[in-house]
Design a protein around this motif. Structure first.
Motif, mmCIF file in Angstrom:
data_model
loop_
_atom_site.group_PDB
_atom_site.id
_atom_site.type_symbol
_atom_site.label_atom_id
_atom_site.label_comp_id
_atom_site.label_asym_id
_atom_site.label_seq_id
_atom_site.Cartn_x
_atom_site.Cartn_y
_atom_site.Cartn_z
ATOM 1 N N GLU A 213 0.850 -1.194 0.000
ATOM 2 C CA GLU A 213 0.000 0.000 0.000
ATOM 3 C C GLU A 213 0.884 1.242 0.000
ATOM 4 O O GLU A 213 1.764 1.387 0.850
ATOM 5 C CB GLU A 213 -0.911 -0.002 1.235
ATOM 6 C CG GLU A 213 -1.848 1.191 1.294
ATOM 7 C CD GLU A 213 -2.779 1.132 2.484
ATOM 8 O OE1 GLU A 213 -3.220 2.197 2.950
ATOM 9 O OE2 GLU A 213 -3.055 0.004 2.977
ATOM 10 N N ILE A 214 0.647 2.127 -0.966
ATOM 11 C CA ILE A 214 1.416 3.365 -1.086
ATOM 12 C C ILE A 214 0.518 4.531 -0.703
ATOM 13 O O ILE A 214 -0.587 4.676 -1.242
ATOM 14 C CB ILE A 214 1.940 3.547 -2.528
ATOM 15 C CG1 ILE A 214 2.816 2.344 -2.926
ATOM 16 C CG2 ILE A 214 2.734 4.839 -2.651
ATOM 17 C CD1 ILE A 214 3.270 2.364 -4.368
ATOM 18 N N GLU A 215 0.974 5.356 0.227
ATOM 19 C CA GLU A 215 0.154 6.462 0.715
ATOM 20 C C GLU A 215 1.028 7.670 0.999
ATOM 21 O O GLU A 215 2.252 7.615 0.917
ATOM 22 C CB GLU A 215 -0.614 6.048 1.974
ATOM 23 C CG GLU A 215 0.296 5.594 3.102
ATOM 24 C CD GLU A 215 -0.488 5.073 4.305
ATOM 25 O OE1 GLU A 215 -0.009 5.272 5.442
ATOM 26 O OE2 GLU A 215 -1.568 4.466 4.105
ATOM 27 N N GLY A 216 0.368 8.771 1.341
ATOM 28 C CA GLY A 216 1.096 9.993 1.685
ATOM 29 C C GLY A 216 1.214 10.941 0.514
ATOM 30 O O GLY A 216 0.512 10.834 -0.500
ATOM 31 N N GLU A 217 2.121 11.890 0.633
ATOM 32 C CA GLU A 217 2.335 12.909 -0.385
ATOM 33 C C GLU A 217 3.351 12.416 -1.429
ATOM 34 O O GLU A 217 3.814 11.271 -1.369
ATOM 35 C CB GLU A 217 2.843 14.197 0.279
ATOM 36 C CG GLU A 217 1.956 14.701 1.406
ATOM 37 C CD GLU A 217 2.605 15.830 2.185
ATOM 38 O OE1 GLU A 217 3.623 16.372 1.706
ATOM 39 O OE2 GLU A 217 2.103 16.169 3.276
ATOM 40 N N ASN A 218 3.668 13.298 -2.347
ATOM 41 C CA ASN A 218 4.646 12.974 -3.392
ATOM 42 C C ASN A 218 5.700 14.075 -3.438
ATOM 43 O O ASN A 218 5.743 14.862 -4.394
ATOM 44 C CB ASN A 218 3.959 12.820 -4.744
ATOM 45 C CG ASN A 218 4.927 12.417 -5.844
ATOM 46 O OD1 ASN A 218 5.966 11.805 -5.573
ATOM 47 N ND2 ASN A 218 4.607 12.780 -7.076
#
Length: 341
Positions: A213-218
């Protein structure tokens, strides 16, 4: 620093000998009745003798002081050519000392040359071996890609990925010495780095049925993309390696206190608290690695070494039977970086 007192201390045996000799002369004058010497003459003789001895040692100190001073300068500020720095030898003892130093330097240079040559030979062998292995690996990859829907190929694809990662790890290890000449700072998106590495490990994740799972900002990262990818790959590889079948890996990216970061959290066995301070030591596998017989003790060492060279920090927190979180922090952006990118 060679002071007069230090010099006299080194000559203490000669000074003691002179004092004993003077004492014996005085005893001889008192004991031997055939020698008639007035008291004032005896005092004059002792003063003259003592003055001569002191004067001799002071003169000798002034003669030898430049030699000692030159040696001290070499010790504190050694140059590449030590032999050329050595002062002129005035005594046979100094000549022997310089010959001994010259022989040691020659032996050291020969040993250093042989060690460098052995290292270059080993590095050349590794590079040649890697390039030889890449050919059959590339052929295997093409076959796997052409039959990716075949369930029997899943295990082979995962094994291929592990072999590829081990070769890549050793290749980067051999290139650390030249990292300063192979380093280019540019702006890279965190999501781009993450997705590329997740794709690299996808076959291994499928074999173990691991969800990512990839989450957060970039956030934008100012770093060398190639080396940053390798460091991230090592952290993600460890997460996949120690995650249980059917586990979950969470990758988060963002900015904390103006510092961009990427964190990788797994649900593995975790690392005992006593092992945490040593996980970046070369060759250290730890209790978890020994139990699973899967660790080489090289990956985190190489990642940490590269991170120090390109201004990235790795922080690892872990709880046994809960999981491990590795946080990769990048350098804080500044105006100079903005101008050079």
């Amino acid at each position: 620093m060679m002071t007069i007192w230090r010099y006299l201390y080194d000559k203490r045996m000669w000074i003691v000998f002179q004092l004993i000799l003077l004492f014996l002369l005085n005893v001889l004058f008192f004991v031997d009745n055939a020698i008639i010497l007035h008291r004032d003459a005896l005092i004059y003789m002792n003063v003259l003798y003592g003055t001569g001895v002191v004067g001799f040692f002071v003169w000798q100190y002034r003669m030898e002081k430049p030699y000692y001073k030159a040696l001290i300068e070499i010790v504190h500020n050694p140059a590449i050519d030590v032999l050329a720095q050595l002062p002129h030898a005035n005594t046979y003892e100094q000549q022997l000392t310089q010959q001994f130093v010259a022989s040691l330097i020659k032996e050291y240079q020969q040993t250093l040359s042989e060690t460098k040559q052995a290292y270059l030979d080993q590095t050349e062998f590794i590079h040649a071996w890697v390039h030889e292995v890449k050919a059959p690996l590339t052929a295997m990859k093409l076959t796997l890609d052409a039959n990716r829907h075949d369930p029997s190929m899943r295990k082979i694809a995962a094994d291929w990925t592990r072999i590829h990662l081990l070769i890549d790890e050793h290749l980067h290890l051999s290139r650390i010495a030249s990292l300063d000449r192979d380093y280019l700072v540019q702006q890279v998106e965190a999501e781009s780095l993450i997705i590329q590495e997740v794709k690299t490990l996808s076959s291994w994740c499928l074999e173990k049925n691991i969800a990512i799972e990839i989450e957060g900002e970039n956030p934008a990262l100012l770093t060398d993309e190639k080396w940053a990818r390798f460091v991230l790959r090592q952290l993600l590889t460890n997460a996949v390696k120690y995650s249980p079948v059917g586990g979950m890996i969470t990758i988060e990216s963002g900015v904390r206190e103006n510092i961009p970061y990427i964190s990788i959290q797994d649900e593995g066995k975790g690392i005992p608290a006593k092992d945490l301070p040593r996980i970046f030591d070369k060759g250290f596998t730890g209790q978890t690695g020994r139990k699973q017989n899967a660790a080489t003790g090289i990956g985190l060492y190489v990642a940490h070494t590269i991170g120090e060279k390109i201004n990235m920090t790795i922080q690892v927190d872990s709880t046994v039977d809960v999981g491990t979180t590795a946080i990769l922090s990048f350098s804080k952006p500044n105006h100079y970086d903005a101008l050079t990118t």
